[in-house]
Design a protein around this motif. Structure first.
Motif, short mmCIF file in Angstrom:
data_model
loop_
_atom_site.label_atom_id
_atom_site.label_comp_id
_atom_site.label_asym_id
_atom_site.label_seq_id
_atom_site.Cartn_x
_atom_site.Cartn_y
_atom_site.Cartn_z
N ASP A 239 -32.00 -29.86 -26.49
CA ASP A 239 -32.50 -31.19 -26.91
C ASP A 239 -33.44 -30.58 -28.06
OD1 ASP A 239 -31.67 -32.83 -24.75
OD2 ASP A 239 -33.19 -31.62 -23.24
N GLY B 8 -34.18 -31.31 -38.52
CA GLY B 8 -34.37 -32.12 -39.77
C GLY B 8 -33.30 -32.42 -40.73
N SER C 26 -36.97 -27.30 -32.26
CA SER C 26 -37.67 -28.11 -33.46
C SER C 26 -36.90 -27.23 -34.64
CB SER C 26 -38.93 -28.38 -33.37
OG SER C 26 -39.30 -28.85 -34.46
N ARG D 105 -36.96 -29.54 -41.96
CA ARG D 105 -36.11 -30.07 -43.03
C ARG D 105 -35.63 -28.92 -43.77
NH1 ARG D 105 -39.24 -33.60 -47.53
NH2 ARG D 105 -41.01 -32.23 -47.79
N HIS E 131 -34.72 -31.63 -31.94
CA HIS E 131 -34.65 -32.24 -33.49
C HIS E 131 -34.26 -31.13 -34.41
CE1 HIS E 131 -36.82 -33.61 -37.27
NE2 HIS E 131 -36.12 -34.57 -36.88
N SER F 180 -31.73 -35.50 -25.06
CA SER F 180 -31.70 -36.29 -26.56
C SER F 180 -31.82 -34.99 -27.83
CB SER F 180 -32.84 -37.05 -26.62
OG SER F 180 -32.80 -37.43 -28.07
N LEU F 181 -31.00 -35.15 -28.77
CA LEU F 181 -30.80 -34.40 -29.89
C LEU F 181 -30.71 -35.70 -30.95
CD1 LEU F 181 -30.98 -31.74 -31.51
CD2 LEU F 181 -28.31 -31.55 -31.35
N VAL F 182 -31.72 -35.24 -31.94
CA VAL F 182 -31.64 -36.26 -33.23
C VAL F 182 -31.73 -35.16 -34.35
CG1 VAL F 182 -32.99 -37.76 -34.84
CG2 VAL F 182 -33.17 -37.76 -32.06
N ILE F 183 -30.42 -35.62 -35.20
CA ILE F 183 -30.27 -34.79 -36.23
C ILE F 183 -30.37 -35.82 -37.54
CG2 ILE F 183 -28.43 -33.39 -37.53
CD1 ILE F 183 -27.13 -32.66 -34.96
N GLY F 184 -31.29 -35.19 -38.52
CA GLY F 184 -31.34 -36.06 -39.69
C GLY F 184 -30.50 -36.19 -40.73
#
Length: 209
Positions: free
Chosen positions: A88, A92, A136, A139, A90, A70-74
């Motif tokens: 994997d 921001g 990680s 932002r 995040h 999982s990779l989440v990009i803001g």
């Protein structure tokens, strides 16, 4: 009554002008549709499995973004051309990731397997539980052209990574880092301006919710 030559010329000119404007408007609309289509196709090709992106996300041509789990990009994050992200973790909101950046795993292949060529060793895509170490990135971070960020690091909010740097360890917020391995060479904001910057960004983000 005959139309004076001057009036006839003006009428013809106005008709040609209106036709040209209409044609230009139609072409612009067609280009706009084509541009949106190209961006949509490029995004589908670039954003692969297990990646979730926020609103107003941009990715350039020939980039590849993939995650073992999982990779989440803001939101409002910009990824340039020829970028490889295979971790994997995040990233921001409001980040700028320049062209030719690599954000990759330091343990993608198990190099400790005795009696196995590295080519055939365990790969992070098959065994993420043991080989994946997340990244990680906070932002409002700028990762400069051609930089490499290895997995397992944390980059704080408002950092700048200079072009061509190799990040192998954590960076505290507001740091400017450069070199191979990257070291802190300065700070983006003075303490008082950093407080103001954070408060302003918080207000902007609250308005968008």
């Amino acid at each position: 009554m005959a139309i004076p030559l001057g009036s006839r010329a003006e009428t013809t000119y106005q008709a040609l002008h209106d036709w040209q404007h209409s044609l230009h408007s139609t072409c612009n609309q067609e280009h706009s549709v084509i541009d949106r289509l190209v961006r949509s196709i490029s995004r589908r090709l670039s954003v692969r499995d297990n990646v979730h992106v926020g609103a107003n996300f941009h990715v350039g041509r020939n980039s590849r973004i993939w995650a073992p789990r999982s990779l989440v990009i803001g939101r409002d994050t910009y990824v340039g051309k020829n970028v490889t992200v295979e971790v994997d973790g995040h990233i921001g909101p409001g980040c700028l990731i320049a062209n030719n950046v690599g954000i990759v795993g330091r343990t993608d292949h198990d190099h400790n397997q005795v009696g196995t060529h590295i080519r055939h060793s365990d790969w992070v895509g098959d065994k993420p539980a043991t080989l994946s170490t997340p990244v990680s990135i906070g932002r409002d971070v700028w990762v400069g052209f051609g930089s490499i960020i290895l997995s397992g690091v944390t980059i704080g909010d408002h950092c700048i990574v200079a072009a061509g740097s190799v990040v192998t360890r954590d960076l505290a917020e507001n740091s400017i880092a450069a070199g191979n391995p990257a070291r802190v060479v300065g700070f983006r904001f003075a303490p008082d301006k950093l407080v103001l910057h954070k408060e302003t960004l918080n207000l902007l983000e609250n308005e968008r919710r």
